[in-house]
Design a protein around this motif. Structure first.
Motif, PDB file in Angstrom:
ATOM      1  N   SER A  90       0.807  -1.227   0.000  1.00 28.36           N
ATOM      2  CA  SER A  90       0.000   0.000   0.000  1.00 28.36           C
ATOM      3  C   SER A  90       0.839   1.276   0.000  1.00 28.36           C
ATOM      4  N   SER A  91       2.096   1.175   0.440  1.00 29.18           N
ATOM      5  CA  SER A  91       2.962   2.365   0.506  1.00 29.18           C
ATOM      6  C   SER A  91       3.626   2.696  -0.823  1.00 29.18           C
ATOM      7  N   TYR A  92       3.455   1.831  -1.811  1.00 29.90           N
ATOM      8  CA  TYR A  92       4.179   2.015  -3.075  1.00 29.90           C
ATOM      9  C   TYR A  92       3.210   2.323  -4.211  1.00 29.90           C
ATOM     10  N   ASP A  93       3.479   3.428  -4.905  1.00 26.88           N
ATOM     11  CA  ASP A  93       2.615   3.810  -6.026  1.00 26.88           C
ATOM     12  C   ASP A  93       3.204   3.418  -7.381  1.00 26.88           C
ATOM     13  N   ASN A  94       4.297   2.687  -7.357  1.00 28.80           N
ATOM     14  CA  ASN A  94       4.946   2.277  -8.612  1.00 28.80           C
ATOM     15  C   ASN A  94       4.828   0.775  -8.859  1.00 28.80           C
ATOM     16  N   VAL A  95       3.844   0.137  -8.197  1.00 30.66           N
ATOM     17  CA  VAL A  95       3.640  -1.300  -8.344  1.00 30.66           C
ATOM     18  C   VAL A  95       2.273  -1.578  -8.962  1.00 30.66           C
ATOM     19  N   VAL A  96       2.260  -2.443  -9.974  1.00 28.07           N
ATOM     20  CA  VAL A  96       1.019  -2.894 -10.597  1.00 28.07           C
ATOM     21  C   VAL A  96       0.910  -4.398 -10.380  1.00 28.07           C
ATOM     22  N   ILE A  97      -0.219  -4.858  -9.838  1.00 28.98           N
ATOM     23  CA  ILE A  97      -0.439  -6.282  -9.632  1.00 28.98           C
ATOM     24  C   ILE A  97      -1.326  -6.817 -10.753  1.00 28.98           C
ATOM     25  N   VAL A  98      -0.884  -7.877 -11.388  1.00 27.30           N
ATOM     26  CA  VAL A  98      -1.645  -8.509 -12.462  1.00 27.30           C
ATOM     27  C   VAL A  98      -2.001  -9.929 -12.027  1.00 27.30           C
ATOM     28  N   ASN A  99      -3.297 -10.189 -11.878  1.00 27.09           N
ATOM     29  CA  ASN A  99      -3.754 -11.512 -11.432  1.00 27.09           C
ATOM     30  C   ASN A  99      -3.930 -12.429 -12.654  1.00 27.09           C
ATOM     31  N   GLU A 100      -2.812 -13.011 -13.087  1.00 28.57           N
ATOM     32  CA  GLU A 100      -2.808 -13.867 -14.275  1.00 28.57           C
ATOM     33  C   GLU A 100      -1.791 -14.996 -14.109  1.00 28.57           C
ATOM     34  N   ASP A 101      -1.858 -15.937 -15.032  1.00 31.56           N
ATOM     35  CA  ASP A 101      -0.879 -17.015 -15.145  1.00 31.56           C
ATOM     36  C   ASP A 101       0.252 -16.514 -16.037  1.00 31.56           C
ATOM     37  N   ILE A 102       1.478 -16.517 -15.561  1.00 29.82           N
ATOM     38  CA  ILE A 102       2.595 -15.967 -16.321  1.00 29.82           C
ATOM     39  C   ILE A 102       2.788 -16.699 -17.645  1.00 29.82           C
ATOM     40  N   LEU A 103       2.343 -17.949 -17.731  1.00 30.04           N
ATOM     41  CA  LEU A 103       2.488 -18.705 -18.974  1.00 30.04           C
ATOM     42  C   LEU A 103       1.492 -18.251 -20.040  1.00 30.04           C
ATOM     43  N   LYS A 104       0.543 -17.393 -19.634  1.00 36.87           N
ATOM     44  CA  LYS A 104      -0.464 -16.904 -20.579  1.00 36.87           C
ATOM     45  C   LYS A 104      -0.394 -15.396 -20.800  1.00 36.87           C
ATOM     46  N   VAL A 105       0.428 -14.718 -20.026  1.00 39.29           N
ATOM     47  CA  VAL A 105       0.533 -13.259 -20.116  1.00 39.29           C
ATOM     48  C   VAL A 105       1.305 -12.843 -21.366  1.00 39.29           C
ATOM     49  N   ASP A 106       0.885 -11.750 -21.985  1.00 43.05           N
ATOM     50  CA  ASP A 106       1.609 -11.173 -23.114  1.00 43.05           C
ATOM     51  C   ASP A 106       2.718 -10.280 -22.547  1.00 43.05           C
ATOM     52  N   ILE A 107       3.925 -10.820 -22.490  1.00 43.72           N
ATOM     53  CA  ILE A 107       5.038 -10.110 -21.868  1.00 43.72           C
ATOM     54  C   ILE A 107       5.457  -8.902 -22.703  1.00 43.72           C
ATOM     55  N   GLY A 108       5.343  -9.041 -24.007  1.00 41.07           N
ATOM     56  CA  GLY A 108       5.638  -7.911 -24.891  1.00 41.07           C
ATOM     57  C   GLY A 108       4.714  -6.736 -24.616  1.00 41.07           C
ATOM     58  N   GLN A 109       3.444  -7.032 -24.339  1.00 41.25           N
ATOM     59  CA  GLN A 109       2.480  -5.979 -24.033  1.00 41.25           C
ATOM     60  C   GLN A 109       2.831  -5.271 -22.731  1.00 41.25           C
ATOM     61  N   ILE A 110       3.330  -6.012 -21.754  1.00 38.44           N
ATOM     62  CA  ILE A 110       3.771  -5.402 -20.491  1.00 38.44           C
ATOM     63  C   ILE A 110       4.893  -4.413 -20.754  1.00 38.44           C
ATOM     64  N   ALA A 111       5.851  -4.813 -21.593  1.00 35.36           N
ATOM     65  CA  ALA A 111       6.970  -3.916 -21.931  1.00 35.36           C
ATOM     66  C   ALA A 111       6.468  -2.671 -22.644  1.00 35.36           C
ATOM     67  N   ARG A 112       5.512  -2.850 -23.544  1.00 32.28           N
ATOM     68  CA  ARG A 112       4.981  -1.698 -24.289  1.00 32.28           C
ATOM     69  C   ARG A 112       4.179  -0.763 -23.383  1.00 32.28           C
ATOM     70  N   GLU A 113       3.341  -1.341 -22.537  1.00 32.64           N
ATOM     71  CA  GLU A 113       2.441  -0.531 -21.712  1.00 32.64           C
ATOM     72  C   GLU A 113       3.148   0.178 -20.570  1.00 32.64           C
ATOM     73  N   TYR A 114       4.125  -0.482 -19.978  1.00 35.20           N
ATOM     74  CA  TYR A 114       4.735   0.072 -18.770  1.00 35.20           C
ATOM     75  C   TYR A 114       6.167   0.572 -18.951  1.00 35.20           C
ATOM     76  N   HIS A 115       6.759   0.315 -20.148  1.00 35.00           N
ATOM     77  CA  HIS A 115       8.145   0.765 -20.331  1.00 35.00           C
ATOM     78  C   HIS A 115       8.402   1.255 -21.753  1.00 35.00           C
ATOM     79  N   GLY A 116       7.337   1.635 -22.439  1.00 35.86           N
ATOM     80  CA  GLY A 116       7.482   2.185 -23.783  1.00 35.86           C
ATOM     81  C   GLY A 116       8.122   1.251 -24.781  1.00 35.86           C
ATOM     82  N   GLY A 117       8.002  -0.055 -24.540  1.00 37.25           N
ATOM     83  CA  GLY A 117       8.581  -1.034 -25.450  1.00 37.25           C
ATOM     84  C   GLY A 117      10.056  -1.288 -25.241  1.00 37.25           C
TER      85      GLY A 117
END
Length: 294
Positions: A90-117
């Motif tokens: 709760s003290s950190y505003d730079n953390v995003v929690i994603v409730n998913e299975d890592i084997l199904k997550v689009d990792i490229g999309q994470i890089a694009r959305e949170y780090h400009g690719g």
């Protein structure tokens, strides 16, 4: 919120939420702050980094990452841990929690959305039962990943780092080393976890190659060749490849390719380096194509 990297705080937060570690998710919570500091230091995390954390659990390592990185995206499969993470982070505003299975997550999309690719860094305390599938997916997915620093079973880490001729060397060693430079950073006792697992762990860092160490015309064929070479580890390479129905390589073709490379026909797969497997796969692929053309 106090740091969780100790037995007392971990038990306290688990008791508060009535949470019991789930064997099906391989949940063992790290309770050693010294180990966490070694992981953060070894991963070389800084304020310019976006970190993908796999399996934050109750947020023990996430707290350390949040204080060091610019952004942390933590992927947690167990929805029962979401209220725990909401409190512990709760003290950190730079953390995003994603409730998913890592084997199904689009990792490229994470890089694009949170780090400009731009390339991200992966840090995790991986459950033993999915270590290999997760590592291979991270390496093979094509997402921009600069490095992967993970705590895994000690024996698996040794296999990733192993070279030709050693007992730990195998298909996993070659797959990892094709994509990254592997280096074990430290070993971790089972006593550093709650509940205590039955084996010790190791922290290994995989730094992605800027350019792959070998070039091959067909990656899938090379890795099919490698897997076949180690499926019958004690057999000669010629016999292993000749017995692999899916490859459609005769023992005569395998023998000829090895002799052309200056290798004995009695050699086993465990003796070949990545570059030698690349050379062998290229020769055999050419042989298969040449044979089909007639």
């Amino acid at each position: 919120m106090a740091y969780l990297a100790n037995s007392h705080s971990t038990r306290e937060i688990l008791d508060k939420y009535g949470f019991t570690a789930q064997k099906k998710y391989g949940q063992n919570f790290l309770i050693d702050g010294n180990v966490l500091e070694k992981i953060i230091s070894g991963a070389e995390i800084g304020k310019d980094d976006c970190v993908l954390e796999i399996g934050p659990g109750i947020g023990t390592m996430t707290q350390y990452l949040a204080e060091t990185a610019g952004r942390v995206v933590a992927v947690e499969i167990d929805r029962h841990l979401l209220p725990v993470l909401e409190e512990t982070l709760s003290s950190y505003d730079n953390v995003v929690i994603v409730n998913e299975d890592i084997l199904k997550v689009d990792i490229g999309q994470i890089a694009r959305e949170y780090h400009g690719g731009k390339p991200i860094k992966v840090v995790a305390n991986l459950p033993y039962y999915i270590t290999t599938p997760v590592i291979l997916r991270l390496l093979e997915c094509g997402a921009p990943i600069e490095s992967i620093t993970v705590m895994i079973q000690k024996e698996v880490a040794s296999r990733m780092e192993a070279g030709p001729g050693s007992k730990d060397y195998g298909a996993l060693s070659l797959a990892v080393q094709y994509y990254a430079e592997a280096k074990i950073l430290t070993y971790v006792s089972a006593n550093s976890f709650f509940p205590r697992p039955g084996v010790d762990s190791a922290v290994i860092k995989l730094t992605s190659h800027r350019k792959k160490p070998v070039e091959v015309p067909d990656e899938k064929f090379m890795f099919a060749l490698i897997r076949a070479s180690f499926n019958q580890r004690r057999k000669t390479l010629v016999n292993s490849l000749g017995n692999a129905a899916g490859l459609q390589i005769s023992k005569e073709q395998a023998s000829a390719a090895l002799l052309e490379m200056g290798l004995p026909v009695t050699v086993r797969g465990e003796a070949l380096s990545l570059s030698e497997f690349a050379g062998l796969s290229e020769r055999l692929l050419f042989t298969k194509k040449f044979t089909k053309s007639f």
